[in-house]
Design a protein around this motif. Structure first.
Motif, PDB file in Angstrom:
ATOM      1  N   ASN A  40     -16.635  -3.492   0.365  1.00  4.74           N
ATOM      2  CA  ASN A  40     -15.546  -2.850   1.092  1.00  4.74           C
ATOM      3  C   ASN A  40     -15.735  -2.982   2.597  1.00  4.74           C
ATOM      4  O   ASN A  40     -14.779  -3.204   3.349  1.00  4.74           O
ATOM      5  N   GLU A  41     -16.986  -2.830   3.048  1.00  4.49           N
ATOM      6  CA  GLU A  41     -17.268  -2.954   4.475  1.00  4.49           C
ATOM      7  C   GLU A  41     -17.053  -4.395   4.956  1.00  4.49           C
ATOM      8  O   GLU A  41     -16.550  -4.624   6.060  1.00  4.49           O
ATOM      9  N   ILE A  42     -17.413  -5.365   4.113  1.00  4.37           N
ATOM     10  CA  ILE A  42     -17.161  -6.771   4.465  1.00  4.37           C
ATOM     11  C   ILE A  42     -15.660  -7.016   4.568  1.00  4.37           C
ATOM     12  O   ILE A  42     -15.175  -7.699   5.479  1.00  4.37           O
ATOM     13  N   GLY A  43     -14.908  -6.445   3.609  1.00  7.64           N
ATOM     14  CA  GLY A  43     -13.457  -6.573   3.667  1.00  7.64           C
ATOM     15  C   GLY A  43     -12.876  -5.949   4.915  1.00  7.64           C
ATOM     16  O   GLY A  43     -11.929  -6.475   5.509  1.00  7.64           O
ATOM     17  N   LEU A  44     -13.451  -4.810   5.340  1.00  6.57           N
ATOM     18  CA  LEU A  44     -12.979  -4.161   6.554  1.00  6.57           C
ATOM     19  C   LEU A  44     -13.292  -5.017   7.779  1.00  6.57           C
ATOM     20  O   LEU A  44     -12.455  -5.143   8.694  1.00  6.57           O
TER      21      LEU A  44
ATOM     22  N   LEU B 102     -12.775  11.708  -1.087  1.00  6.29           N
ATOM     23  CA  LEU B 102     -11.562  11.086  -1.610  1.00  6.29           C
ATOM     24  C   LEU B 102     -10.447  11.084  -0.576  1.00  6.29           C
ATOM     25  O   LEU B 102      -9.709  10.102  -0.428  1.00  6.29           O
ATOM     26  N   VAL B 103     -10.305  12.204   0.162  1.00  4.26           N
ATOM     27  CA  VAL B 103      -9.250  12.303   1.184  1.00  4.26           C
ATOM     28  C   VAL B 103      -9.493  11.282   2.286  1.00  4.26           C
ATOM     29  O   VAL B 103      -8.562  10.616   2.763  1.00  4.26           O
ATOM     30  N   LEU B 104     -10.746  11.140   2.705  1.00  3.94           N
ATOM     31  CA  LEU B 104     -11.056  10.144   3.752  1.00  3.94           C
ATOM     32  C   LEU B 104     -10.732   8.736   3.272  1.00  3.94           C
ATOM     33  O   LEU B 104     -10.158   7.935   4.012  1.00  3.94           O
ATOM     34  N   GLU B 105     -11.087   8.412   2.054  1.00  2.00           N
ATOM     35  CA  GLU B 105     -10.795   7.077   1.514  1.00  2.00           C
ATOM     36  C   GLU B 105      -9.300   6.832   1.468  1.00  2.00           C
ATOM     37  O   GLU B 105      -8.808   5.757   1.814  1.00  2.00           O
ATOM     38  N   ARG B 106      -8.522   7.886   1.018  1.00  2.00           N
ATOM     39  CA  ARG B 106      -7.057   7.736   0.952  1.00  2.00           C
ATOM     40  C   ARG B 106      -6.467   7.520   2.339  1.00  2.00           C
ATOM     41  O   ARG B 106      -5.615   6.647   2.557  1.00  2.00           O
ATOM     42  N   ASN B 107      -6.909   8.299   3.329  1.00  2.00           N
ATOM     43  CA  ASN B 107      -6.345   8.186   4.681  1.00  2.00           C
ATOM     44  C   ASN B 107      -6.661   6.841   5.309  1.00  2.00           C
ATOM     45  O   ASN B 107      -5.845   6.271   6.032  1.00  2.00           O
ATOM     46  N   ARG B 108      -7.871   6.320   5.061  1.00  2.00           N
ATOM     47  CA  ARG B 108      -8.241   5.035   5.662  1.00  2.00           C
ATOM     48  C   ARG B 108      -7.413   3.897   5.077  1.00  2.00           C
ATOM     49  O   ARG B 108      -6.931   3.032   5.798  1.00  2.00           O
ATOM     50  N   ILE B 109      -7.220   3.907   3.747  1.00  2.00           N
ATOM     51  CA  ILE B 109      -6.424   2.841   3.121  1.00  2.00           C
ATOM     52  C   ILE B 109      -4.959   2.980   3.511  1.00  2.00           C
ATOM     53  O   ILE B 109      -4.249   1.994   3.698  1.00  2.00           O
TER      54      ILE B 109
ATOM     55  N   GLU C  62      -3.717   3.766   6.269  1.00  2.00           N
ATOM     56  CA  GLU C  62      -3.416   3.236   7.601  1.00  2.00           C
ATOM     57  C   GLU C  62      -2.853   1.827   7.545  1.00  2.00           C
ATOM     58  O   GLU C  62      -2.069   1.441   8.407  1.00  2.00           O
ATOM     59  N   SER C  63      -3.271   1.044   6.566  1.00  2.00           N
ATOM     60  CA  SER C  63      -2.790  -0.337   6.457  1.00  2.00           C
ATOM     61  C   SER C  63      -2.004  -0.541   5.173  1.00  2.00           C
ATOM     62  O   SER C  63      -1.892  -1.659   4.690  1.00  2.00           O
ATOM     63  N   SER C  64      -1.476   0.563   4.575  1.00  2.00           N
ATOM     64  CA  SER C  64      -0.739   0.422   3.318  1.00  2.00           C
ATOM     65  C   SER C  64       0.378   1.460   3.281  1.00  2.00           C
ATOM     66  O   SER C  64       0.670   2.122   4.296  1.00  2.00           O
ATOM     67  N   THR C  65       0.982   1.619   2.139  1.00  2.00           N
ATOM     68  CA  THR C  65       2.071   2.581   1.948  1.00  2.00           C
ATOM     69  C   THR C  65       1.720   3.523   0.804  1.00  2.00           C
ATOM     70  O   THR C  65       0.759   3.315   0.063  1.00  2.00           O
ATOM     71  N   LEU C  66       2.574   4.570   0.656  1.00  2.00           N
ATOM     72  CA  LEU C  66       2.325   5.561  -0.387  1.00  2.00           C
ATOM     73  C   LEU C  66       2.535   4.991  -1.777  1.00  2.00           C
ATOM     74  O   LEU C  66       2.059   5.550  -2.758  1.00  2.00           O
ATOM     75  N   LYS C  67       3.223   3.827  -1.848  1.00  2.00           N
ATOM     76  CA  LYS C  67       3.478   3.230  -3.149  1.00  2.00           C
ATOM     77  C   LYS C  67       2.351   2.325  -3.597  1.00  2.00           C
ATOM     78  O   LYS C  67       2.405   1.768  -4.687  1.00  2.00           O
TER      79      LYS C  67
ATOM     80  N   ILE D 241      -3.380   4.030  -3.563  1.00  3.75           N
ATOM     81  CA  ILE D 241      -3.021   5.343  -2.981  1.00  3.75           C
ATOM     82  C   ILE D 241      -2.546   6.278  -4.084  1.00  3.75           C
ATOM     83  O   ILE D 241      -2.913   7.469  -4.120  1.00  3.75           O
ATOM     84  N   VAL D 242      -1.724   5.751  -4.995  1.00  6.37           N
ATOM     85  CA  VAL D 242      -1.227   6.590  -6.087  1.00  6.37           C
ATOM     86  C   VAL D 242      -2.383   7.086  -6.935  1.00  6.37           C
ATOM     87  O   VAL D 242      -2.467   8.263  -7.307  1.00  6.37           O
TER      88      VAL D 242
END
Length: 795
Positions: free
Chosen positions: A91-95, A376-383, A385-390, A394-395
């Motif tokens: 994940n860090e490499i992807g970031l 879990l909340v931190l992971e959701r918020n970080r993703i 930033e570059s994605s949508t609720l759909k 995220i779901v």
């Protein structure tokens, strides 16, 4: 000799012959290899060198052994957190390789501005070495994208003192401005500043500079595509970053800045929980501070109204047994207050809010669940930033957060219920104690109640103050997530172009091109080139001689004491003929040689004349008879002759005397010509006349050799009619002219008996193919040619 040895010997001979085909074109190889290597060096000098820049970092895996990670195992076993089973290091490499991180890096370094210098016909990128700097005040990305597509975003710059002239490379439009003033270039508004720290490379340096503004999206895509991020070892968190580029300093800055941007974001993520905890603590401190002030005010009013000083000294004896009760009640009240506050905060918040952590609630299970929820909340918020609720991720995270929220809420309610039960038990004990202190005056009871409330509020207030300081300290000393092992550095040797590979490739290509051309030429060639072709296609017919190709400047006729290659070749041919005439040794003179070919243009007359001249130079009496009645060529060599009558006239008119038709040539006193004469309408019928045999019998008495220059035997039957009188048939094949398929005709003619005593004469052989591939030299007895003359002969 065994068959295996014979096969090996034949293969060795065939291989040697194949190699010899290429070796005789050695000048081609020299020129081709030389040109290829020169082109390789030109390519190396003109092409941009690409260098590899590397940097190495260690990702601190702080959560690997934390309770937060271990606490998730129970939920994972139940399948609740199945979506979290991913490799954190990947994940860090992807970031690191993400578009967002590269965009921040490019924007920080202003790499959408490329500085250029123009040197002769070469445009090079300049980085941190240009005498000016450019700042973008305003930028229209849409117009820039259009201008970039039309190559209108590159400008040359020249200046004199404080005046600037910008020239658009596409349309040549000029813009005049000054240093430090805003300049409108259409798609952007810029400011150009002088670099006061610029130092010329040389005193006489004359370089023309320019710049190009590119869309950030394209620059990001370019660097993102070229970025390499990979684990050094599968069992470590050591990541090696790599970037290829023509400007090493630029690549180094990109990697260093990328690490900085990565650490900034990691620190922001780490501080997000602490920031939310600090906000929660500050809100609680305000409430408790207000309640504590209220209790202290009530106590002050209570004592003033009743004129009290030290009530505890009076009631100390009665309350000794209540100390333990007070302590437990105080702890339970604090825990109930924290549990209630957490429940209220949990009910009022949403999925993007973090829960306060480490407030001191008893029960490791609740604290662990709060930590898991925040993760879990931190992971959701970080993703997000570059994605949508759909986004499915995220779901999935929202579902897991809802589940975890429910778990935390149930745990808090269960904890509160347990605390209520404990409080009830303490209250039951309080009734017992109450009966013992019933004798204490009501004033003391009221005072102790106020003191009790004051102590509870003070304890909670001090506890929150301590937690706030601890939280502030963790916020201040947050360490970067990526520890730099090696700062960005560039290897001295370029990765492209590879000099050794290019030069070796040029050498190989230069060597293969002639091979390919020669091989293709040989494959596509259907003409006879050298004696090997004759020997392969017509083994039944011997080769008596090879006649070399003669330049236009050289004489086509042999003279006395001639030592040329042409003369030597005919002498060799005559020597070989003697072996073929050995069966006719009883015939001392009057040997008849028929010279023919398959088609016209193969050099029959040329061969006949020079063969006759060679024999005449050997003091032999020779006559050349023009036996081609359809297309006579002998007259070309009988220049100045006034006689128009010849063989055809003799065959028709019986009154003509043969001696009247024969003419001595100017070339040699021993050589006479008997031309073909008038062209008859019926050559074949005429050649069947009895006078042809009488004519040849008469000539036999006067001449040692009679050479019959006949017509091509494939086109007409005339030659076959004359063949019966010949002692030897010389079949002329012209190199690079006669097709190999036509060699079957003399073979068939010999088998059918139409021609007899047939021998090949290979005419017009290229000097490179002369003899046995010219392996042993063709100029024996002649002047030795220089290296350059031999070199030019191949071209």
């Amino acid at each position: 000799m065994s068959s295996e040895f014979k096969n090996f010997q034949e293969e060795e001979i065939n291989l040697r012959e194949e190699i010899q085909k290429y070796l005789k074109y050695w000048p081609w190889f020299l020129v081709s290899v030389f040109v290829a290597i020169v082109l390789a060096f030109i390519y190396l000098n003109l092409s941009k060198r690409v260098y590899l820049t590397n940097a190495t970092i260690i990702i601190k895996d702080e959560d690997t052994k934390s309770p937060a990670t271990s606490g998730l195992s129970s939920f994972t076993d139940l399948g609740i957190l199945e979506g979290l089973k991913t490799s954190s290091i990947e994940n860090e490499i992807g970031l690191l390789k993400s578009k967002r991180m590269m965009t921040k890096t490019i924007s920080s370094l202003d790499l959408n501005i490329k500085y250029l210098n123009y040197d002769f016909f070469v445009t090079r990128e300049s980085y941190s070495k240009e005498p000016f700097k450019l700042d973008i005040l305003k930028l229209n990305e849409q117009q820039l994208a259009n201008s970039a597509a039309e190559a209108k975003n590159e400008f040359r710059i020249s200046w004199e003192e404080n005046n600037i002239i910008l020239i658009n490379n596409e349309d040549g439009k000029k813009i005049e401005a000054k240093f430090g003033e805003p300049i409108n270039i259409g798609f952007a508004e810029i400011v150009i500043r002088k670099d006061e720290n610029y130092k010329p490379i040389a005193n006489n340096e004359i370089l023309e500079y320019g710049f190009r503004i590119m869309p950030i999206e394209s620059v990001v895509a370019y660097y993102q595509k070229g970025l390499i991020a990979q684990l050094v070892d599968d069992n470590s968190t050591l990541i090696q970053l790599g970037l290829e580029g023509a400007v090493p300093a630029k690549s180094q800055d990109v990697l260093d800045q990328l690490i900085i941007e990565y650490n900034k974001e990691a620190i922001i993520d780490k501080n997000l929980v602490a920031s939310n905890t600090a906000e929660f603590i500050n809100e609680r401190l305000k409430i408790i501070n207000f309640e504590l002030d209220s209790v202290e005010t009530d106590k002050e009013v209570f004592k003033e109204d009743r004129q009290l000083t030290n009530i505890q000294a009076e009631s100390e004896l009665f309350l000794e047994n209540a100390s333990e009760y007070k302590k437990k009640r105080q702890e339970l009240t604090t825990q109930l207050g924290l549990a209630s506050a957490m429940l209220n905060y949990l009910q009022d918040g949403n999925n993007s809010d973090l829960l306060p952590a480490n407030l001191g609630l008893e029960g490791d299970g609740v604290n662990q669940q709060v930590a898991d929820y925040n993760k879990l909340v931190l992971e959701r918020n970080r993703i997000l930033e570059s994605s949508t609720l759909k986004n499915p991720v995220i779901v999935s995270l929202d579902q897991q957060i809802d589940q975890m929220r429910s778990v935390v809420e149930k745990s808090l309610r269960r904890l509160k219920a347990n605390l209520d039960i404990s409080m009830k038990e303490l209250n039951n004990e309080a009734k017992v104690i109450q009966s013992r202190i019933s004798s204490v005056p009501s004033i003391e009871r009221q005072s102790r109640g106020i003191d009790r409330q004051q102590q509870i509020k003070e304890a909670l207030y001090l506890f929150l103050l301590q937690k706030r300081e601890e939280n502030s300290l963790s916020l201040a000393v947050t360490a970067p997530k990526a520890k730099i092992v090696d700062n960005a550095y560039t290897n001295a040797n370029p990765v492209a172009p590879k000099s050794k590979v290019i030069i070796f490739g040029g050498l190989l290509i230069g060597f293969l091109i002639p091979i390919g051309i020669i091989y293709g030429k040989n494959i596509l060639n259907n003409k006879v080139k050298h004696r090997d072709d004759l020997e392969r296609k017509a083994k039944q017919i011997p080769i008596v001689g090879e006649i070399p190709r003669i330049d236009k400047k050289q004489s086509h006729l042999i003279t006395e004491a001639d030592r040329s290659v042409l003369a030597e070749s005919f002498r060799i041919a005559i020597t070989n003929m003697q072996y073929l005439l050995i069966n006719k040794s009883d015939k001392q003179k009057g040997i008849k040689m028929l010279v023919t070919s398959t088609v016209k243009g193969e050099g029959k007359t040329f061969t006949s004349i020079n063969l006759a001249l060679t024999l005449a130079n050997m003091s032999k009496k020779v006559i050349v008879v023009g036996a081609d009645l359809r297309n006579p060529q002998l007259q070309r060599y009988d220049v100045g002759s006034k006689k128009q009558l010849g063989v055809s006239d003799y065959l028709i008119n019986e009154d003509l005397k043969l001696n009247d038709l024969i003419e001595q040539t100017k070339y040699n006193k021993n050589l006479d010509f008997l031309t073909s004469g008038s062209i008859p309408p019926n050559p074949s019928e005429l050649l069947r006349h009895r006078r042809l045999g009488e004519m040849l019998s008469t000539l036999e008495e006067s001449y040692d050799y009679i050479i019959l220059d006949t017509a091509p035997c494939m086109l007409v039957a005339d030659t076959f009619l004359i063949s019966q009188y010949a002692d030897l048939t010389l079949y002329v094949v012209r190199a690079a002219y006669t097709e190999k398929a036509l060699l079957q005709f003399p073979i068939d003619s010999k088998k059918a008996g139409k021609l007899h005593d047939v021998s090949f004469v290979l005419n017009d052989v290229d000097l490179a193919n002369f003899g046995y591939g010219n392996k042993y030299g063709y100029s024996y007895g002649a002047d030795k040619k220089s290296f350059w003359e031999k070199f030019k002969e191949h071209f």
